[in-house]
Motif scaffolding. Sequence first.
Motif, PDB file in Angstrom:
ATOM      1  N   ALA A 150       0.810  -1.215   0.000  1.00  8.04           N
ATOM      2  CA  ALA A 150       0.000   0.000   0.000  1.00  8.04           C
ATOM      3  C   ALA A 150       0.844   1.267   0.000  1.00  8.04           C
ATOM      4  O   ALA A 150       0.379   2.329  -0.409  1.00  8.04           O
ATOM      5  CB  ALA A 150      -0.937  -0.005   1.213  1.00  8.04           C
ATOM      6  N   ALA A 151       2.080   1.170   0.476  1.00  9.54           N
ATOM      7  CA  ALA A 151       2.936   2.355   0.591  1.00  9.54           C
ATOM      8  C   ALA A 151       4.349   1.998   0.134  1.00  9.54           C
ATOM      9  O   ALA A 151       4.781   0.849   0.262  1.00  9.54           O
ATOM     10  CB  ALA A 151       2.962   2.866   2.034  1.00  9.54           C
ATOM     11  N   PRO A 152       5.084   2.965  -0.403  1.00 11.92           N
ATOM     12  CA  PRO A 152       6.444   2.681  -0.879  1.00 11.92           C
ATOM     13  C   PRO A 152       7.400   2.423   0.274  1.00 11.92           C
ATOM     14  O   PRO A 152       7.294   3.032   1.335  1.00 11.92           O
ATOM     15  CB  PRO A 152       6.816   3.961  -1.645  1.00 11.92           C
ATOM     16  N   LEU A 153       8.341   1.496   0.050  1.00  7.24           N
ATOM     17  CA  LEU A 153       9.359   1.199   1.054  1.00  7.24           C
ATOM     18  C   LEU A 153      10.694   1.840   0.691  1.00  7.24           C
ATOM     19  O   LEU A 153      11.598   1.891   1.503  1.00  7.24           O
ATOM     20  CB  LEU A 153       9.528  -0.318   1.186  1.00  7.24           C
ATOM     21  N   THR A 154      10.797   2.289  -0.551  1.00  8.91           N
ATOM     22  CA  THR A 154      11.970   3.021  -1.007  1.00  8.91           C
ATOM     23  C   THR A 154      11.536   3.826  -2.225  1.00  8.91           C
ATOM     24  O   THR A 154      10.366   3.816  -2.601  1.00  8.91           O
ATOM     25  CB  THR A 154      13.130   2.055  -1.368  1.00  8.91           C
ATOM     26  N   GLY A 155      12.456   4.536  -2.858  1.00 10.06           N
ATOM     27  CA  GLY A 155      12.086   5.358  -4.002  1.00 10.06           C
ATOM     28  C   GLY A 155      11.761   4.537  -5.239  1.00 10.06           C
ATOM     29  O   GLY A 155      12.172   3.381  -5.374  1.00 10.06           O
ATOM     30  N   ASN A 156      11.019   5.133  -6.166  1.00  4.67           N
ATOM     31  CA  ASN A 156      10.710   4.548  -7.465  1.00  4.67           C
ATOM     32  C   ASN A 156      10.042   3.172  -7.343  1.00  4.67           C
ATOM     33  O   ASN A 156      10.515   2.185  -7.895  1.00  4.67           O
ATOM     34  CB  ASN A 156      11.978   4.448  -8.314  1.00  4.67           C
ATOM     35  N   MET A 157       8.944   3.123  -6.620  1.00  2.00           N
ATOM     36  CA  MET A 157       8.200   1.862  -6.444  1.00  2.00           C
ATOM     37  C   MET A 157       6.823   1.977  -7.096  1.00  2.00           C
ATOM     38  O   MET A 157       6.147   2.998  -6.993  1.00  2.00           O
ATOM     39  CB  MET A 157       8.040   1.518  -4.966  1.00  2.00           C
ATOM     40  N   TRP A 158       6.436   0.864  -7.753  1.00  7.88           N
ATOM     41  CA  TRP A 158       5.164   0.794  -8.449  1.00  7.88           C
ATOM     42  C   TRP A 158       4.408  -0.453  -8.000  1.00  7.88           C
ATOM     43  O   TRP A 158       5.001  -1.439  -7.563  1.00  7.88           O
ATOM     44  CB  TRP A 158       5.388   0.738  -9.964  1.00  7.88           C
ATOM     45  N   GLY A 159       3.105  -0.397  -8.126  1.00  2.51           N
ATOM     46  CA  GLY A 159       2.277  -1.551  -7.812  1.00  2.51           C
ATOM     47  C   GLY A 159       1.516  -2.007  -9.038  1.00  2.51           C
ATOM     48  O   GLY A 159       1.236  -1.214  -9.945  1.00  2.51           O
ATOM     49  N   VAL A 160       1.199  -3.289  -9.094  1.00  5.14           N
ATOM     50  CA  VAL A 160       0.375  -3.832 -10.165  1.00  5.14           C
ATOM     51  C   VAL A 160      -0.847  -4.479  -9.517  1.00  5.14           C
ATOM     52  O   VAL A 160      -0.732  -5.122  -8.471  1.00  5.14           O
ATOM     53  CB  VAL A 160       1.157  -4.854 -11.031  1.00  5.14           C
ATOM     54  N   ASP A 161      -2.021  -4.280 -10.105  1.00  4.73           N
ATOM     55  CA  ASP A 161      -3.229  -4.831  -9.508  1.00  4.73           C
ATOM     56  C   ASP A 161      -3.720  -6.047 -10.289  1.00  4.73           C
ATOM     57  O   ASP A 161      -3.055  -6.513 -11.231  1.00  4.73           O
ATOM     58  CB  ASP A 161      -4.332  -3.768  -9.412  1.00  4.73           C
ATOM     59  N   ASP A 162      -4.891  -6.563  -9.918  1.00  4.41           N
ATOM     60  CA  ASP A 162      -5.416  -7.773 -10.539  1.00  4.41           C
ATOM     61  C   ASP A 162      -5.808  -7.562 -11.990  1.00  4.41           C
ATOM     62  O   ASP A 162      -5.956  -8.534 -12.738  1.00  4.41           O
ATOM     63  CB  ASP A 162      -6.633  -8.280  -9.744  1.00  4.41           C
ATOM     64  N   GLU A 163      -5.992  -6.314 -12.391  1.00  5.27           N
ATOM     65  CA  GLU A 163      -6.362  -6.006 -13.771  1.00  5.27           C
ATOM     66  C   GLU A 163      -5.135  -5.694 -14.625  1.00  5.27           C
ATOM     67  O   GLU A 163      -5.269  -5.202 -15.748  1.00  5.27           O
ATOM     68  CB  GLU A 163      -7.341  -4.825 -13.802  1.00  5.27           C
ATOM     69  N   MET A 164      -3.952  -5.952 -14.085  1.00  8.04           N
ATOM     70  CA  MET A 164      -2.687  -5.680 -14.777  1.00  8.04           C
ATOM     71  C   MET A 164      -2.523  -4.201 -15.106  1.00  8.04           C
ATOM     72  O   MET A 164      -2.002  -3.828 -16.146  1.00  8.04           O
ATOM     73  CB  MET A 164      -2.573  -6.520 -16.057  1.00  8.04           C
ATOM     74  N   GLU A 165      -2.969  -3.346 -14.193  1.00 12.64           N
ATOM     75  CA  GLU A 165      -2.752  -1.913 -14.316  1.00 12.64           C
ATOM     76  C   GLU A 165      -1.720  -1.481 -13.285  1.00 12.64           C
ATOM     77  O   GLU A 165      -1.743  -1.949 -12.148  1.00 12.64           O
ATOM     78  CB  GLU A 165      -4.065  -1.156 -14.125  1.00 12.64           C
ATOM     79  N   PHE A 166      -0.835  -0.570 -13.681  1.00 14.39           N
ATOM     80  CA  PHE A 166       0.264  -0.132 -12.843  1.00 14.39           C
ATOM     81  C   PHE A 166      -0.045   1.229 -12.234  1.00 14.39           C
ATOM     82  O   PHE A 166      -0.658   2.091 -12.860  1.00 14.39           O
ATOM     83  CB  PHE A 166       1.561  -0.055 -13.661  1.00 14.39           C
ATOM     84  N   HIS A 167       0.413   1.431 -11.003  1.00 13.60           N
ATOM     85  CA  HIS A 167       0.204   2.713 -10.344  1.00 13.60           C
ATOM     86  C   HIS A 167       1.412   3.014  -9.447  1.00 13.60           C
ATOM     87  O   HIS A 167       2.009   2.114  -8.881  1.00 13.60           O
ATOM     88  CB  HIS A 167      -1.075   2.703  -9.499  1.00 13.60           C
ATOM     89  N   LYS A 168       1.742   4.288  -9.348  1.00 12.00           N
ATOM     90  CA  LYS A 168       2.889   4.708  -8.550  1.00 12.00           C
ATOM     91  C   LYS A 168       2.529   4.650  -7.060  1.00 12.00           C
ATOM     92  O   LYS A 168       1.467   5.086  -6.654  1.00 12.00           O
ATOM     93  CB  LYS A 168       3.274   6.156  -8.929  1.00 12.00           C
ATOM     94  N   LEU A 169       3.447   4.062  -6.261  1.00 11.64           N
ATOM     95  CA  LEU A 169       3.222   4.003  -4.810  1.00 11.64           C
ATOM     96  C   LEU A 169       3.755   5.275  -4.153  1.00 11.64           C
ATOM     97  O   LEU A 169       4.732   5.853  -4.600  1.00 11.64           O
ATOM     98  CB  LEU A 169       3.929   2.787  -4.224  1.00 11.64           C
TER      99      LEU A 169
END
Length: 381
Positions: free
Chosen positions: A362-381
Amino acid sequence: MKNIIEYITCVCLAFVFAHYLYGRGGVLIATVMLIAAFGSLMLDVYCRKKISVELKGGRLGYFSKGDKATIELTVSKTTRLMTPFIEIIISASDNLELAEDERKIRLALVNRRSETVSKSLTAVGCGGGHIEVSKVLLCDYLGFMRLELPVGTERLEVGILPDIVDIVPDRELLRSAVDTESDDDDEEKEAAATSYIFNGTAGYEHRQYIPGDPLKKVNWKLSSKRGELLVRLDEQLVSSSRVFLLDISPQGFGFVPRDRIIQSCFAVALSMMRSGYECELYFYDGEPCHLKLTPQDDPQHLQTLMSRAMAVPEGTERIPPEVFSDGRGATVFTDERAPAFFHAAASLVPENAVCFITYSLAAPLTGNMWGVDDEMEFHKL
């Protein structure tokens, strides 16, 4: 223990019967019960080395998510005597769905020398999987003793294919993944290179059209001359090479995060290849694997190779030294959740030279982190 107590109670009652009611009959009942117990235990010991279990997978090898596969378990004996109850426990990796009541088999070989039992499994997550016989027990008829038979180390290894999907990565993500090793401060040049993924640009080299490529990239004039569809490549892209690392945590966070991370890594690498990039891919499939991918490579071959991706064993180096050689950056796809891993990886290269793509954080642990969801969409953390 309960069976033993009940058995001793029955023997005692037989002696009570013999003492107070009918001596010969009570002694006969007690004798029969003692002989039965002794015979049952001896049959267990005798059959322990006379029974073998073989696990077969038929055409099991590579299959897609949602597909069902059948395994066959053959139990054989090398004696004419009937066997005690044989209890077999099957285990499978978490990306292979096997119902709880299907994991245990209980049978006895009486007249037949062997018996084959079939079980059905469903693939629920991509990556390497396995099925094995984890335990075989001999249970005597009176339930006094359970002897464990030696189980071989052989197991069925399977590969579950990631889906081939078309993705449109976020522009900022694409720049994070593509430009991790770039020191060029010219924003317009970076943006032009990045926009190639979506729109295509004029270029000087070409490759054959791959289904899924935007039609805007097709050089229609040259294609008509050569009799095949050709796609334009930008000069900068032709010489570009990007590094991807697929890391699956040995901690085991379940098949869902692992599936999403393998799927997203495959999709991004495939998107880069289709867009004219050369890629380097590192992952673990039982041993460290390093692939150099070009736009001309067969996507199905990459799909097959990545179907064997699995977690790095405890104690094994998770980040090969060559990934960040010469200070170059990389994009790391991982299902890890421990902050120490991200800090250790980020410390190997200059600031923001590594891009992390994760799942369920849910939150970044370091710089330049992204997440991917079940719909294969990417979002910046």
